[in-house]
Design a protein around this motif. Structure first.
Motif, PDB file in Angstrom:
ATOM      1  N   ARG B 405       0.846  -1.200   0.000  1.00 38.72           N
ATOM      2  CA  ARG B 405       0.000   0.000   0.000  1.00 38.72           C
ATOM      3  C   ARG B 405       0.871   1.236   0.000  1.00 38.72           C
ATOM      4  NH1 ARG B 405      -4.165  -1.204   4.784  1.00 38.72           N
ATOM      5  NH2 ARG B 405      -4.453  -3.410   4.346  1.00 38.72           N
ATOM      6  N   LEU B 406       0.461   2.183  -0.813  1.00 38.82           N
ATOM      7  CA  LEU B 406       1.148   3.460  -0.828  1.00 38.82           C
ATOM      8  C   LEU B 406       0.136   4.528  -0.445  1.00 38.82           C
ATOM      9  CD1 LEU B 406       3.853   4.934  -1.811  1.00 38.82           C
ATOM     10  CD2 LEU B 406       2.490   5.541  -3.791  1.00 38.82           C
ATOM     11  N   GLY B 407       0.555   5.434   0.400  1.00 39.36           N
ATOM     12  CA  GLY B 407      -0.328   6.520   0.779  1.00 39.36           C
ATOM     13  C   GLY B 407       0.479   7.788   0.920  1.00 39.36           C
ATOM     14  N   ARG B 408      -0.203   8.858   1.273  1.00 36.87           N
ATOM     15  CA  ARG B 408       0.540  10.085   1.536  1.00 36.87           C
ATOM     16  C   ARG B 408       0.083  10.659   2.858  1.00 36.87           C
ATOM     17  NH1 ARG B 408      -2.469  15.301  -0.661  1.00 36.87           N
ATOM     18  NH2 ARG B 408      -1.490  15.988   1.249  1.00 36.87           N
ATOM     19  N   VAL B 409       1.047  11.240   3.538  1.00 34.41           N
ATOM     20  CA  VAL B 409       0.750  11.999   4.740  1.00 34.41           C
ATOM     21  C   VAL B 409       1.400  13.340   4.516  1.00 34.41           C
ATOM     22  CG1 VAL B 409       1.084  12.195   7.199  1.00 34.41           C
ATOM     23  CG2 VAL B 409       0.766   9.955   6.184  1.00 34.41           C
ATOM     24  N   ASP B 410       0.577  14.363   4.422  1.00 31.21           N
ATOM     25  CA  ASP B 410       1.120  15.678   4.150  1.00 31.21           C
ATOM     26  C   ASP B 410       1.929  15.615   2.848  1.00 31.21           C
ATOM     27  OD1 ASP B 410       1.435  18.308   4.580  1.00 31.21           O
ATOM     28  OD2 ASP B 410       3.072  18.117   6.008  1.00 31.21           O
ATOM     29  N   GLU B 411       3.220  15.899   2.913  1.00 29.79           N
ATOM     30  CA  GLU B 411       4.013  15.877   1.690  1.00 29.79           C
ATOM     31  C   GLU B 411       4.959  14.681   1.639  1.00 29.79           C
ATOM     32  OE1 GLU B 411       5.821  19.690   1.598  1.00 29.79           O
ATOM     33  OE2 GLU B 411       4.031  20.658   0.829  1.00 29.79           O
ATOM     34  N   ASP B 412       4.629  13.640   2.372  1.00 28.30           N
ATOM     35  CA  ASP B 412       5.475  12.451   2.364  1.00 28.30           C
ATOM     36  C   ASP B 412       4.710  11.274   1.786  1.00 28.30           C
ATOM     37  OD1 ASP B 412       7.206  14.034   3.695  1.00 28.30           O
ATOM     38  OD2 ASP B 412       6.850  13.142   5.658  1.00 28.30           O
ATOM     39  N   PHE B 413       5.442  10.426   1.082  1.00 27.81           N
ATOM     40  CA  PHE B 413       4.870   9.151   0.674  1.00 27.81           C
ATOM     41  C   PHE B 413       5.115   8.149   1.786  1.00 27.81           C
ATOM     42  CE2 PHE B 413       6.185  11.013  -3.460  1.00 27.81           C
ATOM     43  CZ  PHE B 413       4.910  11.197  -3.948  1.00 27.81           C
ATOM     44  N   VAL B 414       4.133   7.333   2.100  1.00 35.22           N
ATOM     45  CA  VAL B 414       4.346   6.248   3.065  1.00 35.22           C
ATOM     46  C   VAL B 414       3.904   4.952   2.400  1.00 35.22           C
ATOM     47  CG1 VAL B 414       4.149   7.621   5.147  1.00 35.22           C
ATOM     48  CG2 VAL B 414       2.106   6.724   4.111  1.00 35.22           C
ATOM     49  N   TYR B 415       4.676   3.903   2.636  1.00 33.68           N
ATOM     50  CA  TYR B 415       4.330   2.633   2.026  1.00 33.68           C
ATOM     51  C   TYR B 415       4.458   1.541   3.058  1.00 33.68           C
ATOM     52  CZ  TYR B 415       9.316   1.752   2.008  1.00 33.68           C
ATOM     53  OH  TYR B 415      10.604   1.571   2.403  1.00 33.68           O
ATOM     54  N   GLU B 416       3.813   0.420   2.821  1.00 30.52           N
ATOM     55  CA  GLU B 416       4.005  -0.768   3.630  1.00 30.52           C
ATOM     56  C   GLU B 416       3.782  -1.978   2.759  1.00 30.52           C
ATOM     57  OE1 GLU B 416       0.192  -1.323   6.179  1.00 30.52           O
ATOM     58  OE2 GLU B 416       0.812   0.761   6.291  1.00 30.52           O
ATOM     59  N   ARG B 417       4.458  -3.056   3.087  1.00 33.99           N
ATOM     60  CA  ARG B 417       4.334  -4.259   2.265  1.00 33.99           C
ATOM     61  C   ARG B 417       4.926  -5.440   3.003  1.00 33.99           C
ATOM     62  NH1 ARG B 417       9.514  -5.095   0.212  1.00 33.99           N
ATOM     63  NH2 ARG B 417      10.811  -3.251   0.199  1.00 33.99           N
ATOM     64  N   GLY B 418       4.682  -6.636   2.482  1.00 37.28           N
ATOM     65  CA  GLY B 418       5.349  -7.820   2.999  1.00 37.28           C
ATOM     66  C   GLY B 418       4.395  -8.812   3.621  1.00 37.28           C
ATOM     67  N   LEU B 419       4.673 -10.097   3.372  1.00 38.53           N
ATOM     68  CA  LEU B 419       3.832 -11.158   3.931  1.00 38.53           C
ATOM     69  C   LEU B 419       4.388 -11.598   5.274  1.00 38.53           C
ATOM     70  CD1 LEU B 419       1.536 -13.203   3.519  1.00 38.53           C
ATOM     71  CD2 LEU B 419       3.131 -14.640   2.312  1.00 38.53           C
ATOM     72  N   LEU B 420       5.627 -12.084   5.289  1.00 39.77           N
ATOM     73  CA  LEU B 420       6.227 -12.543   6.534  1.00 39.77           C
ATOM     74  C   LEU B 420       6.946 -11.401   7.221  1.00 39.77           C
ATOM     75  CD1 LEU B 420       7.552 -15.922   5.192  1.00 39.77           C
ATOM     76  CD2 LEU B 420       5.530 -15.509   6.574  1.00 39.77           C
ATOM     77  N   GLN B 421       7.814 -10.756   6.467  1.00 41.20           N
ATOM     78  CA  GLN B 421       8.527  -9.615   7.013  1.00 41.20           C
ATOM     79  C   GLN B 421       7.836  -8.356   6.510  1.00 41.20           C
ATOM     80  OE1 GLN B 421      12.728  -9.528   6.082  1.00 41.20           O
ATOM     81  NE2 GLN B 421      13.111  -8.551   8.023  1.00 41.20           N
ATOM     82  N   ARG B 422       7.393  -7.523   7.441  1.00 43.94           N
ATOM     83  CA  ARG B 422       6.689  -6.309   7.034  1.00 43.94           C
ATOM     84  C   ARG B 422       7.670  -5.152   6.928  1.00 43.94           C
ATOM     85  NH1 ARG B 422       1.877  -6.118   4.672  1.00 43.94           N
ATOM     86  NH2 ARG B 422       1.252  -4.144   5.583  1.00 43.94           N
ATOM     87  N   TYR B 423       7.540  -4.382   5.859  1.00 39.02           N
ATOM     88  CA  TYR B 423       8.319  -3.164   5.725  1.00 39.02           C
ATOM     89  C   TYR B 423       7.342  -2.012   5.701  1.00 39.02           C
ATOM     90  CZ  TYR B 423      12.309  -5.906   4.183  1.00 39.02           C
ATOM     91  OH  TYR B 423      13.336  -6.769   4.104  1.00 39.02           O
ATOM     92  N   SER B 424       7.725  -0.924   6.324  1.00 42.14           N
ATOM     93  CA  SER B 424       6.952   0.281   6.101  1.00 42.14           C
ATOM     94  C   SER B 424       7.923   1.436   6.134  1.00 42.14           C
ATOM     95  CB  SER B 424       5.860   0.419   7.155  1.00 42.14           C
ATOM     96  OG  SER B 424       6.232   1.331   8.134  1.00 42.14           O
TER      97      SER B 424
END
Lengths: 153, 655
Positions: B405-424
């Motif tokens: 998932r990609l989203g934005r908060v203010d002027e930043d992009f935020v992402y998260e992903r991963g099945l076993l190991q989660r990255y954000s």
């Protein structure tokens, strides 16, 4: 366009000669061990190496040029691949002067310009007199400060 | 350590203790064994007593490390001090932070722990790694750092405004106007049932544009840009001079259909099969009402009741896209994994391969067999290797990009992903150096592409500061995203001179010649014959040269340079002129003979270390020099313009 100091050829020739001699030593070391290499061939390799280095140094000196243009430091160099590079002053992170042992013996100095770009491909201008190197460093620093942008990276 | 500093999660004391315990265990053991060899009175039999001593010392050190490690988020910097004996205090100014990443392995997810790393442009590693903090603290830190970074940015702009003055760069006006324009965009997105909004709204936004023509160039790619399919074609078929008239009539519906898919995607809950509850911990700032905000956004709605900016979804990877992405990409990691297994259990692997090959005519064992047997074994083994590598690669991609998932908060992009190991992670929009659209032949075949943003920092997988913004989506959408994100106009790619193709023909012929020569060499020392069969590789030369040639191109835009290259992993990089670091024109001896030159455009993106610097290959010397000069000139112009406005350079609302 400004050329390098003529003595830089000596530096390049010396570097090529050192490489050729190291190659000769390696060949001499292999000789009794792995396969027979006639002494003539060994000496020949060293001589050819030095001759190539000589030609390369002379040619490189002929093509190496740089210039301070209104917006950027501009360099031309290269024997096999000829490269023209423009380094906008606004992108200069910092400027070093450096000299190695052979350079010092020859009374030469280098200016190295760092940008935030690919970290290995920094720009080096060899073969300057120490005075010229310091002057260039100061000029570049002033130009970089003058044109500073706050969002380089 | 200052008393206000925060400690890591108490469990990290345990992990540090164990880590150093097992590491230090070996110090007295090795020391004893070495000394026992040198001095008679010392005996190797003391090892069982010395080892626990080393372990205990390590445990003590680990615990001390935990107590001596502190971090703090201050007004101007993130401070980290560490070290038991030699202390190191590090202060990282907010303005220099490239991205903030959170990483969670399987065990850490069970224990509610996370690793936070803070990246800046300098150095080869993370500037600060907090190993571990609790998950809640990780999210809090990421948010807090983002908030403070934004505040620092505002201060910087306010200062700049103070110094430049006069020019119409008022932040409020800017935001307001932008939001209004966004409103039209979002309305158009959402309101597909009503009459086409363009007719009534266009004059409006045009008027506004007149006021700030510079900034608004980028918005042209938004709602009233005619046809996505048409854009798509133009990105892919550079030589067509104009749009196909047959496409014209359905221009409006096509645009509508295009945005409608966006609409689906931005629903309050992801519409695909992803089970949200399983990851509820990561939904903390996914407050469920994302869509309403997105459709009807103004300053007030961007913040929650605590005045914190909220996350707005930009792109969720659908199940279909995830599967397509998994099946159409090959990971180098999978190849490495297969090779590793091969070297680890060579005997087992050979046994397996022999067993598989035997029924179809393979040899009984490695010692006996006819050349035909061996030939079959080789082919079967190769197939095996390819299939296993492919399956591994699919699994790896699937696990890595699961629930992206990609989203934005203010002027930043935020992402998260991963099945076993989660990255954000979060990436400030102002740190984006360049944007690249990638596709491989398979993805091109099914009409999909991916979008990556590149920063000068280092990502969690050390993939060189390159972060996937859209792993895979239909290429029309990806191109639209790219145009919205960077503000680049639809590029009309320049074809390179015919000479370039000739050059590749010659180059690949030489490679083919070398292959034939090697085959000849092999026949001389083995039982194999008929080396001339290898000459079939020459058949691949013309198509290879042609494919390389047609996949090269570039476009010199108003504010951006677009460079396309590569067949297997084609990259189309959009470089804003103001991100250029150095420009070089290179000519090898072969190129000089043909009057060609390659133009290398260096940016601060650290991805260039992995993927190679964006290069326009084999353009005519005169044209290359022109582009060289153009890049320099436009860099200066862009810098002057940016000094007068607080243009972000990229638009955060690009989907």
């Amino acid at each position: 366009m400004e050329s390098l100091h003529p003595r830089i050829r000596l530096l390049w020739i010396a570097q090529a000669a050192i490489l050729a001699i190291i190659l000769g030593i390696v060949l001499a070391a292999i000789d009794p061990w792995l396969l027979e290499i006639p002494t003539v061939a060994q000496v020949g390799v060293v001589i050819v190496g030095i001759a190539l280095g000589l030609a390369y140094a002379v040619r490189l000196y002929q093509v190496w040029q740089f210039e301070l243009q209104p917006d950027a430091l501009y360099l031309e160099r290269g024997v096999i691949t000829f490269v023209e590079t423009a380094v906008p002053f606004v992108r200069v992170q910092h400027v070093d002067t450096q000299f190695g042992p052979i350079e010092r013996a020859l009374g030469l100095s280098s200016v190295v310009v760092y940008t935030a770009g690919s970290r290995n491909a920094d720009v080096r201008i060899p073969g300057l007199t120490p005075d010229r190197a310091r002057e260039l460093q100061d000029t570049l620093r002033d130009l970089a400060v003058e044109s500073e942008a706050d969002d380089a990276v | 350590m200052a008393p206000t500093m925060n400690r890591l999660h108490p469990l990290s004391a345990v992990t540090y203790a164990l880590q150093y315990g097992f590491l230090w265990l070996w110090i007295p053991v090795v020391l004893l064994l070495v000394l026992a060899g040198a001095f008679d009175p010392i005996s190797g039999a003391w090892v069982p007593f010395a080892a626990p001593f080393g372990f205990l010392a390590g445990v003590a050190y680990g615990i001390a490390y935990y107590y001596r490690f502190g971090y703090e988020v201050t007004d101007d910097t993130v401070d980290v001090s560490s070290g038991v004996f030699a202390r190191r205090s590090r202060e990282i100014p907010y303005g220099r932070i490239q991205n903030v990443d959170i990483r969670q392995g399987v065990l850490q997810r069970v224990l509610d722990l996370a690793i936070v790393s803070i990246e800046t442009a300098g150095g080869g590693a993370s500037e600060a790694t907090l190993n571990f903090v609790s998950e809640a603290e990780a999210t809090r830190l990421q948010r807090e750092i983002r908030r403070r970074t934004a505040a620092a940015r505002e201060r910087r702009r306010a200062e700049k405004k103070g110094t430049t003055g006069g020019v119409d760069t008022d932040t409020d006006t800017e935001t307001e106007t932008e939001n209004e324009v966004d409103d039209t965009a979002s309305d158009a997105d959402a309101d597909t049932t009503s009459a086409p909004p363009d007719a009534s709204r266009q004059p409006d936004s045009r008027e506004r544009r007149g006021q700030r023509d510079q900034r608004d160039q980028r918005d042209q790619g938004q709602p009233d840009e005619p046809d996505q399919r048409e854009q798509d074609d133009r990105w892919d078929h550079p030589l067509e001079s104009g749009p196909d008239p047959a496409d014209e009539p359905d221009a409006e519906p096509a645009a509508e259909a295009g945005v409608e898919t966006d609409h689906d995607r931005l629903g309050p809950q992801p519409v695909d099969a992803v089970d949200d509850d399983e990851y509820d911990t990561f939904d903390e700032f996914d407050d469920g009402d994302g869509f309403d905000e997105h459709a009807d956004r103004d300053d007030r709605d961007e913040f929650d009741e605590f005045g914190q900016p909220q996350k707005q979804p930009l792109f969720d990877l659908q199940a279909r896209e995830l599967l397509l992405y998994s099946f159409t990409s090959i990971r180098a990691a999978a190849i490495a994994g297969v090779l590793f297994v091969f070297f680890l259990g060579t005997d087992l692997v050979f046994d397996y391969l022999l067993t598989v090959a035997q029924p179809v005519g393979g040899p009984e064992d490695l010692g006996t067999g006819t050349p035909t047997n061996y030939g079959i074994l080789t082919i079967v083994s190769l197939l095996n290797g390819i299939v296993i590598t492919y399956v591994l690669s699919v699994a790896y991609t699937f696990a890595t990009y699961y629930d992206f998932r990609l989203g934005r908060v203010d002027e930043d992009f935020v992402y998260e992903r991963g099945l076993l190991q989660r990255y954000s992670g979060s990436i400030p929009a102002e740190k984006v150096q360049s944007v690249t659209v990638t596709d491989n032949p398979l993805q091109r075949l099914i009409g999909y592409a991916g979008l990556w943003v590149e920063t000068a920092g280092y990502g969690p997988e050390s993939n060189g500061g390159s972060q996937s913004a859209v792993p895979l989506a239909e290429k029309a959408r990806v191109y639209t995203f790219t145009e919205n994100l960077t503000g680049v106009e639809t590029p009309k790619f320049e074809q390179l001179p015919e000479l370039a193709r000739r050059r590749y023909l010659a180059r690949y012929s030489i490679i083919a010649g070398v292959i034939v020569a090697i085959a000849f060499g092999i026949t001389q020392v083995t039982v194999l014959e008929r080396w001339y069969l290898a000459a079939v590789v020459f058949a691949a030369v013309p198509p290879a040269a042609h494919l390389r040639y047609v996949n090269l191109g570039y476009y010199v835009g108003e504010d951006h340079l677009v460079v396309r290259r590569g067949f297997w992993k084609r990259q189309t990089t959009v470089i804003p002129y103001y991100r250029i670091q150095t420009v070089s024109t290179r000519r090898s001896i072969f190129q000089r003979r043909l009057g060609l030159a390659s133009l290398v455009i260096d940016t601060a993106s650290s991805r260039t270390m992995v993927r190679g610097t964006p290069t326009i290959y084999d353009e005519e010397l005169g044209d290359a020099r022109d582009v060289h000069g153009e890049c320099r000139e436009r860099l200066q112009t862009a810098l002057r313009e940016r000094a007068e406005s607080d243009d972000l350079g990229v638009s955060v609302d690009f989907t």
